[in-house]
Design a protein around this motif. Structure first.
Motif, short mmCIF file in Angstrom:
data_model
loop_
_atom_site.label_atom_id
_atom_site.label_comp_id
_atom_site.label_asym_id
_atom_site.label_seq_id
_atom_site.Cartn_x
_atom_site.Cartn_y
_atom_site.Cartn_z
N LEU A 472 0.81 -1.22 0.00
CA LEU A 472 0.00 0.00 0.00
C LEU A 472 0.84 1.28 0.00
O LEU A 472 0.30 2.37 -0.10
CB LEU A 472 -0.94 0.01 1.21
N LYS A 490 -4.82 2.05 -1.59
CA LYS A 490 -5.12 0.90 -2.45
C LYS A 490 -5.20 1.37 -3.89
O LYS A 490 -5.43 2.55 -4.18
CB LYS A 490 -6.46 0.28 -2.04
N GLN A 491 -5.00 0.46 -4.81
CA GLN A 491 -5.06 0.78 -6.23
C GLN A 491 -6.42 1.38 -6.56
O GLN A 491 -7.46 0.83 -6.22
CB GLN A 491 -4.83 -0.48 -7.06
N GLU A 493 -7.90 3.93 -5.34
CA GLU A 493 -8.65 4.44 -4.19
C GLU A 493 -8.76 5.97 -4.21
O GLU A 493 -7.88 6.68 -4.72
CB GLU A 493 -7.95 4.01 -2.91
N SER A 498 -7.53 7.23 1.39
CA SER A 498 -6.10 7.02 1.67
C SER A 498 -5.59 8.02 2.70
O SER A 498 -4.74 7.69 3.54
CB SER A 498 -5.28 7.11 0.37
#
Length: 581
Positions: A472, A490-491, A493, A498
């Motif tokens: 992450l 996260k990818q 996000e 975040s």
């Protein structure tokens, strides 16, 4: 001082386990013994005001005992302070103190020199001269021509640059006003404000303008409101004063400077940043053109060599090129480099230590020598005790400012700085700490530069291990110096999610005694392009107005040690994983 077992820092620092304690204790004892002997020997015929008959009385002994208890109490209290000497501390711009700096500070502190005047600092004043020359050589100034002095920190050093830039501009505006009122010629404040000292001197001689006339037309020495009215009449255009151009990544001291020097916040113009979080040259060009079109001179352009937030280094070389073009066109604009953080990275230039610098950082640091003035903070990357900043200019003309009378200080003493500094009294201990550092480590690529290279190498190592060990982690790029910032996302996000995770993990580290990190928050208003670039790397969504980052500052010289790395890196990753869950 040579490298010990290939590790210069091993002999230059006490060590996180007080490894050099016996040697350092002996040095402190030697210093104290010399100090005691010096006092005993000087004026030995004078009577003692504290004879043994007094020292042996119960009240006297009780007083010593009470003081000893309070010293122990204070010492015990300080063991609860944040342990900034350990490699586990990667929080803010503070770390282990170097042994040369500590000893230089201590030796000079005992003699209590006030570097405001050679009257009370005959030796310490010369030490300051030599230390300034060392720092000047480190950043690329000609030490034979450069001038400067030590300050209490970077904020005052930045103020010093505004003071001198304003002094130069005020002189040129006063000259132009005098000429216009004498001859009836049209007065263009923008053109006159950017004469530079050489053109100013020549023009004053041509028109036979006296110092008395300049004083009468000065907005700094006279009534600024009346002078503004005179400039308005002579130019045929309302006079709104100069502007100060500072990038969006600036230190908070610049807004203070605009306030303190009476420029007003309206005169504080922010230069936009590019996708790397550095000053945008296109934005700088536009700001200068806009200021000139509005009849507003540019008091100074500021670049930052090592931002507080993430250590970015502005394109100092590109800014110098822009300002050189304006100088060729007859408009000399003052350029100040705020290198409070990154200035000591210049010690890597010209040797193998510079290999760890990016091409951009190397060009920018090398160009610092082209600026009018520079701020350094030895109490940051110089490993010198607080409080110690430094202000440098490339020549005597750039050091000029207003002078003030003080009848109790000898004005005839050469190199006295009391009339040339914003601060009155200035401790000599910071200058001595820098002097002893330069005399032993040397501020070149084979000495201090090698330590700096180790801090950048440590940041790179930490980044690689962090990315490999935690999926992450999103590194803020590029990293120009030894500061590493990252978010946890996260990818794909959203930024809000975040940010919440990154804040939560940071708060967990605050309560974790094992490691100290810091946090920074970049606003879309200043860092919009950089934030977009950061989000693009993992497909993140910009659904709020700031980016929260965990910030790690790699000052501690022992992070380059393989044993330290192998012991601490897995532990940090473990704590990070724990705090994310």
């Amino acid at each position: 001082m040579s490298k010990v077992s290939g590790c210069l820092e091993g002999v230059s620092f006490l060590g996180p386990k007080s490894e050099n304690a016996n040697w350092l204790r002996s040095e402190f004892d030697r210093v104290l013994d010399q100090w005691f002997d010096w006092r005993r020997a000087l004026f030995s015929e004078d009577p003692s005001p504290i004879p043994e008959s007094i020292r042996l009385t119960p009240d006297f002994l009780a007083g010593q005992d009470m003081l000893s208890q309070k010293v122990r109490e204070l010492s015990d209290m300080m063991t609860g302070e944040v342990p900034k000497y350990t490699p586990r501390y990667i929080g803010h711009m503070v770390s282990e103190l170097s042994v040369p700096a500590l000893l230089g500070h201590f030796v000079t502190l005992l003699h209590n020199p006030n570097n405001t005047s050679r009257d009370v600092a005959r030796v310490s004043g010369r030490v300051e001269d030599e230390a300034i020359s060392m720092l000047a050589a480190m950043i690329g100034f000609d030490p034979a021509r450069a001038q400067g002095h030590f300050t209490s920190g970077g904020t005052i050093a930045n103020f010093e640059s505004v003071w001198r830039a304003r002094y130069r501009m005020d002189h040129s505006l006063a000259l132009g006003l005098c000429i216009a009122e004498k001859t009836g010629e049209p007065f263009d404040p923008v053109s006159f404000a950017h004469l530079g000292w050489e053109a100013h001197t020549a023009l004053a001689a041509t028109h036979n303008i006296t110092d008395a006339e300049l004083r009468e037309a000065s907005g700094v020495l006279g009534n600024p409101f009346r002078i503004a009215a005179r400039i308005t009449r002579a130019s045929g255009r309302e006079w709104n004063g100069p502007v100060l151009l500072v990038p969006g990544n600036k230190h908070f001291s610049w807004q203070k400077a605009a306030n303190v020097f009476g420029l007003g916040e309206e005169a504080f113009w922010t230069i936009g940043l590019d996708r790397n979080g550095r000053l945008s040259l296109a934005s700088l060009r536009e700001a200068i053109e806009r200021a000139f079109a509005a009849g507003r001179p540019v008091l100074a352009v500021v670049t930052v060599a090592g931002t507080t937030e993430a250590g970015e280094i502005d394109p100092v070389d590109g800014v110098c090129d822009v300002l050189d073009a304006w100088r060729d066109a007859g408009r000399d604009i003052w350029h100040h480099v705020d290198a409070a953080w990154g200035g000591f990275l210049c010690s890597m230039l010209g040797g193998d230590a510079g290999r760890v610098l990016s091409e951009h950082a190397g060009r920018a640091l090398k160009a610092i020598r082209r600026a009018n003035s520079v701020t350094l903070d030895p109490h940051k990357l110089g490993y010198v005790p607080y409080a110690c900043g430094a202000f440098l200019v490339r020549d005597q003309a750039s050091y000029a400012n207003s002078t003030f009378a003080a009848p109790y200080i000898d004005r005839s003493a050469p190199n006295d700085r009391w009339m040339m500094t914003l601060e009155g009294s200035r401790s000599g201990s910071g200058a001595a700490a820098v002097w002893l550092t330069g005399k032993t480590l040397t501020f070149g690529p084979q000495g201090f530069g090698d330590i700096m290279a180790g801090t950048l190498d440590s940041r790179a190592y930490f980044e690689q291990a962090l990315v490999s060990g935690c999926r992450l982690v999103r590194i803020l790029e590029p990293a120009d110096s030894n500061i590493l910032c990252f978010s946890l996302a996260k990818q794909g996000e959203g930024l809000a999610a975040s940010n919440a995770r990154t804040r939560r993990v940071f708060e967990a580290f605050v309560g974790d005694p094992e490691f100290s990190v810091s946090r920074t928050e970049l606003s879309v208003a200043n860092y919009g392009a950089l934030i977009d670039s950061h989000l693009d790397r993992y497909g993140g969504q910009a659904d709020c107005q700031s980016l929260v980052l965990i910030r790690c500052v790699f000052m501690n010289p022992f992070w380059r040690n393989p044993q330290v790395r192998s012991a601490l890196m897995p532990r940090f990753l473990d704590r990070l994983e724990t705090h994310m869950n």
